[in-house]
Structure formats: structure tokens, C-alpha cells
Scaffold this motif. Structure first.
Motif, PDB file in Angstrom:
ATOM      1  N   SER A  62       3.271  -5.098 -16.852  1.00 25.12           N
ATOM      2  CA  SER A  62       3.706  -6.379 -17.134  1.00 25.12           C
ATOM      3  C   SER A  62       3.169  -7.485 -16.209  1.00 25.12           C
ATOM      4  N   VAL A  63       3.004  -8.524 -16.643  1.00 23.60           N
ATOM      5  CA  VAL A  63       2.433  -9.658 -15.665  1.00 23.60           C
ATOM      6  C   VAL A  63       3.782 -10.052 -14.945  1.00 23.60           C
ATOM      7  N   ASP A  64       4.781  -9.716 -15.130  1.00 24.13           N
ATOM      8  CA  ASP A  64       5.869 -10.147 -14.270  1.00 24.13           C
ATOM      9  C   ASP A  64       6.027  -9.301 -12.823  1.00 24.13           C
ATOM     10  N   ILE A  65       5.190  -8.279 -13.002  1.00 27.30           N
ATOM     11  CA  ILE A  65       5.219  -7.550 -11.463  1.00 27.30           C
ATOM     12  C   ILE A  65       4.437  -8.371 -10.602  1.00 27.30           C
ATOM     13  N   ILE A  66       3.290  -8.732 -10.938  1.00 22.96           N
ATOM     14  CA  ILE A  66       2.426  -9.706  -9.949  1.00 22.96           C
ATOM     15  C   ILE A  66       2.612 -10.991  -9.793  1.00 22.96           C
ATOM     16  N   SER A  67       3.514 -11.554 -10.756  1.00 23.21           N
ATOM     17  CA  SER A  67       3.547 -13.095 -10.647  1.00 23.21           C
ATOM     18  C   SER A  67       4.491 -13.350  -9.813  1.00 23.21           C
ATOM     19  N   GLY A  68       3.700 -14.279  -8.730  1.00 30.78           N
ATOM     20  CA  GLY A  68       4.316 -14.997  -7.365  1.00 30.78           C
ATOM     21  C   GLY A  68       4.434 -13.869  -6.486  1.00 30.78           C
ATOM     22  N   ASN A  69       4.066 -12.568  -6.435  1.00 34.11           N
ATOM     23  CA  ASN A  69       3.969 -11.541  -5.554  1.00 34.11           C
ATOM     24  C   ASN A  69       2.580 -11.179  -5.107  1.00 34.11           C
ATOM     25  N   ASP A  70       2.180 -11.774  -3.951  1.00 37.95           N
ATOM     26  CA  ASP A  70       0.679 -11.876  -3.495  1.00 37.95           C
ATOM     27  C   ASP A  70       0.483 -10.390  -2.808  1.00 37.95           C
ATOM     28  N   ASN A  71       1.670  -9.619  -2.602  1.00 42.54           N
ATOM     29  CA  ASN A  71       1.468  -8.262  -2.031  1.00 42.54           C
ATOM     30  C   ASN A  71       1.343  -7.081  -3.207  1.00 42.54           C
ATOM     31  N   VAL A  72       1.376  -7.194  -4.357  1.00 46.19           N
ATOM     32  CA  VAL A  72       1.187  -6.256  -5.498  1.00 46.19           C
ATOM     33  C   VAL A  72       0.174  -6.466  -6.242  1.00 46.19           C
ATOM     34  N   PHE A  73      -0.353  -5.218  -6.536  1.00 49.13           N
ATOM     35  CA  PHE A  73      -1.698  -5.213  -7.385  1.00 49.13           C
ATOM     36  C   PHE A  73      -1.441  -4.048  -8.268  1.00 49.13           C
ATOM     37  N   GLN A  74      -2.413  -4.181  -9.219  1.00 53.27           N
ATOM     38  CA  GLN A  74      -2.290  -3.182 -10.479  1.00 53.27           C
ATOM     39  C   GLN A  74      -3.474  -2.607 -10.643  1.00 53.27           C
ATOM     40  N   VAL A  75      -3.353  -1.118 -11.064  1.00 53.78           N
ATOM     41  CA  VAL A  75      -4.498  -0.434 -11.543  1.00 53.78           C
ATOM     42  C   VAL A  75      -4.667  -0.410 -12.809  1.00 53.78           C
ATOM     43  N   GLY A 285     -17.006   0.513 -11.161  1.00 50.84           N
ATOM     44  CA  GLY A 285     -17.046  -0.876 -10.458  1.00 50.84           C
ATOM     45  C   GLY A 285     -15.803  -1.646 -10.578  1.00 50.84           C
ATOM     46  N   MET A 286     -14.846  -1.047 -10.377  1.00 51.25           N
ATOM     47  CA  MET A 286     -13.494  -1.667 -10.801  1.00 51.25           C
ATOM     48  C   MET A 286     -13.361  -2.556  -9.441  1.00 51.25           C
ATOM     49  N   THR A 287     -12.712  -3.764  -9.839  1.00 49.61           N
ATOM     50  CA  THR A 287     -12.468  -4.812  -8.751  1.00 49.61           C
ATOM     51  C   THR A 287     -11.202  -5.435  -9.071  1.00 49.61           C
ATOM     52  N   TRP A 288     -10.684  -6.403  -8.039  1.00 53.98           N
ATOM     53  CA  TRP A 288      -9.432  -7.019  -8.242  1.00 53.98           C
ATOM     54  C   TRP A 288      -9.557  -8.378  -7.792  1.00 53.98           C
ATOM     55  N   ASN A 289      -8.549  -9.269  -8.414  1.00 53.77           N
ATOM     56  CA  ASN A 289      -8.667 -10.742  -8.129  1.00 53.77           C
ATOM     57  C   ASN A 289      -7.365 -10.963  -7.128  1.00 53.77           C
ATOM     58  N   ALA A 290      -7.402 -12.002  -6.579  1.00 58.27           N
ATOM     59  CA  ALA A 290      -6.175 -12.251  -5.446  1.00 58.27           C
ATOM     60  C   ALA A 290      -4.637 -12.381  -6.272  1.00 58.27           C
ATOM     61  N   ALA A 291      -4.731 -12.557  -7.717  1.00 54.25           N
ATOM     62  CA  ALA A 291      -3.515 -12.080  -8.335  1.00 54.25           C
ATOM     63  C   ALA A 291      -3.148 -10.976  -8.385  1.00 54.25           C
ATOM     64  N   GLY A 292      -3.910  -9.718  -8.308  1.00 56.50           N
ATOM     65  CA  GLY A 292      -3.538  -8.656  -8.363  1.00 56.50           C
ATOM     66  C   GLY A 292      -4.127  -7.790  -9.365  1.00 56.50           C
ATOM     67  N   GLU A 293      -4.801  -8.598 -10.544  1.00 55.75           N
ATOM     68  CA  GLU A 293      -5.303  -7.708 -11.684  1.00 55.75           C
ATOM     69  C   GLU A 293      -6.445  -7.364 -11.554  1.00 55.75           C
ATOM     70  N   PRO A 294      -6.794  -6.004 -12.086  1.00 54.19           N
ATOM     71  CA  PRO A 294      -8.049  -5.154 -12.213  1.00 54.19           C
ATOM     72  C   PRO A 294      -9.051  -5.688 -13.097  1.00 54.19           C
ATOM     73  N   ASP A 295     -10.315  -5.564 -12.868  1.00 53.55           N
ATOM     74  CA  ASP A 295     -11.222  -6.000 -13.747  1.00 53.55           C
ATOM     75  C   ASP A 295     -12.168  -4.785 -13.928  1.00 53.55           C
ATOM     76  N   LYS A 296     -11.838  -4.145 -15.455  1.00 51.35           N
ATOM     77  CA  LYS A 296     -12.657  -2.980 -15.848  1.00 51.35           C
ATOM     78  C   LYS A 296     -12.769  -3.124 -17.206  1.00 51.35           C
ATOM     79  N   ALA A 297     -13.776  -2.237 -17.873  1.00 53.49           N
ATOM     80  CA  ALA A 297     -13.807  -2.157 -19.279  1.00 53.49           C
ATOM     81  C   ALA A 297     -12.809  -1.462 -20.068  1.00 53.49           C
ATOM     82  N   PRO A 298     -12.208  -1.789 -21.105  1.00 57.03           N
ATOM     83  CA  PRO A 298     -11.283  -0.860 -21.877  1.00 57.03           C
ATOM     84  C   PRO A 298     -12.180   0.028 -22.665  1.00 57.03           C
ATOM     85  N   LYS A 299     -11.770   1.088 -22.960  1.00 53.86           N
ATOM     86  CA  LYS A 299     -12.279   2.156 -23.914  1.00 53.86           C
ATOM     87  C   LYS A 299     -11.505   2.503 -24.905  1.00 53.86           C
TER      88      LYS A 299
END
Length: 311
Positions: A62-75, A285-299
Motif C-alpha cells: 500500500s502507498v499508505d505505508i510509505i506516505s509521509g514516512n521517510d524511514n519506511v521502504f518497500q521491496v 539492478g533494483m534501486t530505491w527513491n527517497a519516497a521508499g519505492e523500488p524501481d525494477k521491471a515487472p514480470k
């Protein structure tokens, strides 16, 4: 450094999840891999953000997990990304034109993916002919939802659900001689391991998932997992595996001391997570932005002859 683990079961209950978090904090936790589901993760994120304790959820989407929480990241991918990705895949690959949606309106995971999917469907030339909800209180009888999808002429039924509910839906669809294409997201991964489920009912099922045991890059992990637990891993296991290696990379990048308190670790990781790149089981090549979201290709995978086949 040697990592010491402590596992607590939240039983997919928000209150118990917070209790488990407090147990771990009292134990001396410096960072958290968890929780597994979005609802529990939202509850725990409120606590970890207040404490400034680093949290990396393997599968809370859920986006609500990381929204406003700069300490939380998602895989894993966020719910909107999964919904949009599914609609784009179905549309661009001409999988179907008329689509029904069956979703759990009582969970943030299912309702979040559904909302994004429906919004993107029009852009992909997809017609939503039925959009049917259920709740956790009535997740055993899907006759009404399936009948409406069948009567509406749905060529494809989109199921933004976990595999337990999906297995029941597939059985009840078969009982009604309703055989559309079924399409799910990462929560569907694991359907072939549901106890007493006739896996032939899942033949032809498609899903977006970041992980497949059939990939060569997954072989060593899959073999080790089967040897340890007697079953094949699903994306929940793979996400968690990648989470630990992301923490390893962030530790190495930040150079934080092993005896640092959890707040100091968290401050260091907020920057380090945006500077690392890992080749994980769920993405190269998985990376993360400051919002905590991962960047990777779906399969996308399809179940063919009882196994996942990459598409």
C-alpha cells in the motif's frame, strides 16, 4: 558483521503487529524487515516513523505505508503500480477486451490495486463489464460475483487477491462452467501450494510477479529453499530474501557502526537506500527513491502444465 534475527508473528492482525513491534524494540532491534501484509504494515509504520526506526517491508504494497514516512521502504511494487502494470500488460498484449474485477474491499492491498487497474483500463482499451466486491467476512461464497462476470460476457477476470481466496474462486468458477482467463498480481503467487486445491483449475492462470522459480537466476535459491522447507518458494519468500540483502548493501554503503542505536541507523539508511543497487531474486539492478519505492521491471508468468512459464 553477524546479524542476529528475532522473528515475531503478527498473525495478520494490526494490534498484534504493533505488539510484536514493541516486543522487538524492547529486545534491541536496530532495523525491521516487516511486516508481510499492508494493513499490519501501516499500523507498524506509524510506530516506527515516530521512533525513527528503519523499516523495510518485503511485501506490504500500500502507498499508505510509505506516505509521509521517510524511514519506511518497500521491496515489492506499490498497489497502484501493480494495478497499472496489469492493465498495461493485458491491453498491450491483447489478452482480452472485456474484463470483470473481483476484489476484497476490506483490504488495502486488493482495493488499492483494483482502483488503479480500473482507472488505467480505459487507457488500454479494456471494457470493465463487472466490478464486484466482497469482504473478509464473506470470502467463502463468490457465486454472485462469478455469475455477474459470466452474464456480462467477461473474457478475463482480474483478481487482485491473495492465493487463498483465488483458489476458492477458481473452484467455484469451474463448478459454474465459467472458464475465462484469470489474471492476478503478486499475492496470487503460491496458489499451486494451497492445501487440497486441485491445481489443474489454475491452468492458464496469469499473474504479474517479481519472482519465478523457473528462471535460471532463481535456481540456487529455489533448490536451497526446497531442501530447507520441503516446498518451493513464492514471491513472499523471495521479497524477504532481497530485503535482507538490501539491508546488507545499505549497511556497507552507510558504514554505520554495529553498535549504533536504531535512530542513528535509520538516519544513515535514509540516504544509503537511495544510493545502492542490488541484483536480487525479484529484480536486477533494483534501486530505491527517497519516497521508499523500488524501481525494477515487472514480470508476467502463466501456469502451464502445472508450472510457471515466463511470458
Amino acid at each position: 558483521f553477524q546479524i542476529e534475527y528475532n522473528f515475531q508473528d503478527d498473525e495478520c492482525d494490526n494490534e498484534k503487529s504493533v505488539n510484536a513491534y514493541n516486543t522487538l524494540k524492547d529486545w534491541g532491534m536496530q532495523m525491521l524487515v516487516g511486516t508481510t501484509t499492508s494493513g499490519c504494515c501501516i499500523a507498524v509504520a506509524a510506530e516506527s516513523a515516530n521512533d525513527n526506526l528503519f523499516q523495510l517491508t518485503p511485501s506490504g504494497s500500500s502507498v499508505d505505508i510509505i506516505s509521509g514516512n521517510d524511514n519506511v521502504f518497500q521491496v515489492c511494487f506499490t498497489d497502484p503500480n501493480q494495478g497499472v502494470g496489469a492493465a498495461e500488460y493485458i491491453g498491450s498484449n491483447k489478452v482480452a477486451e472485456t474484463v470483470a474485477v473481483i476484489y476484497d474491499s476490506s483490504t488495502t492491498y486488493s482495493s488499492g490495486i483494483r482502483e488503479a487497474f480500473v482507472k488505467e483500463a480505459g487507457n488500454q482499451g479494456l471494457e470493465i463489464v463487472a466490478d464486484e466486491a466482497f469482504t473478509a467476512d464473506n470470502a467463502t461464497d463468490f457465486s454472485v460475483q462469478l455469475d455477474k462476470a459470466k452474464e456480462a460476457g467477461a473474457e478475463l477476470v482480474f483478481l487482485p487477491l491473495y492465493y487463498q481466496e483465488a483458489s476458492v474462486i477458481l473452484k467455484q468458477a469451474s463448478d459454474r462452467d465459467f472458464a475465462p482467463i484469470f489474471f492476478g498480481c503478486d499475492g496470487m503467487d503460491g496458489i499451486l501450494t494451497v492445501k487440497n486445491f486441485d491445481t489443474s483449475l489454475a491452468e492458464g492462470l496469469m499473474l504479474l510477479t517479481p519472482f519465478s522459480t523457473t528462471e535460471e537466476s532463481s535456481k540456487a535459491f529455489t533448490d536451497a529453499y526446497v531442501a530447507a522447507y520441503g516446498i518451493e518458494p513464492n514471491q513472499f519468500a523471495a521479497d524477504s530474501y532481497d530485503a535482507v540483502y538490501a539491508i546488507k548493501a545499505a549497511l556497507e554503503k552507510s558504514g554505520v557502526a554495529a553498535d549504533a542505536d536504531y535512530s542513528a541507523v535509520c538516519d544513515a539508511f535514509k540516504t544509503a537506500m537511495t544510493e545502492i543497487s542490488i541484483d536480487g531474486l525479484t529484480g536486477a539492478g533494483m534501486t530505491w527513491n527517497a519516497a521508499g519505492e523500488p524501481d525494477k521491471a515487472p514480470k508476467a508468468v502463466k501456469i502451464v502444465n502445472g508450472v510457471y512459464e515466463m511470458q
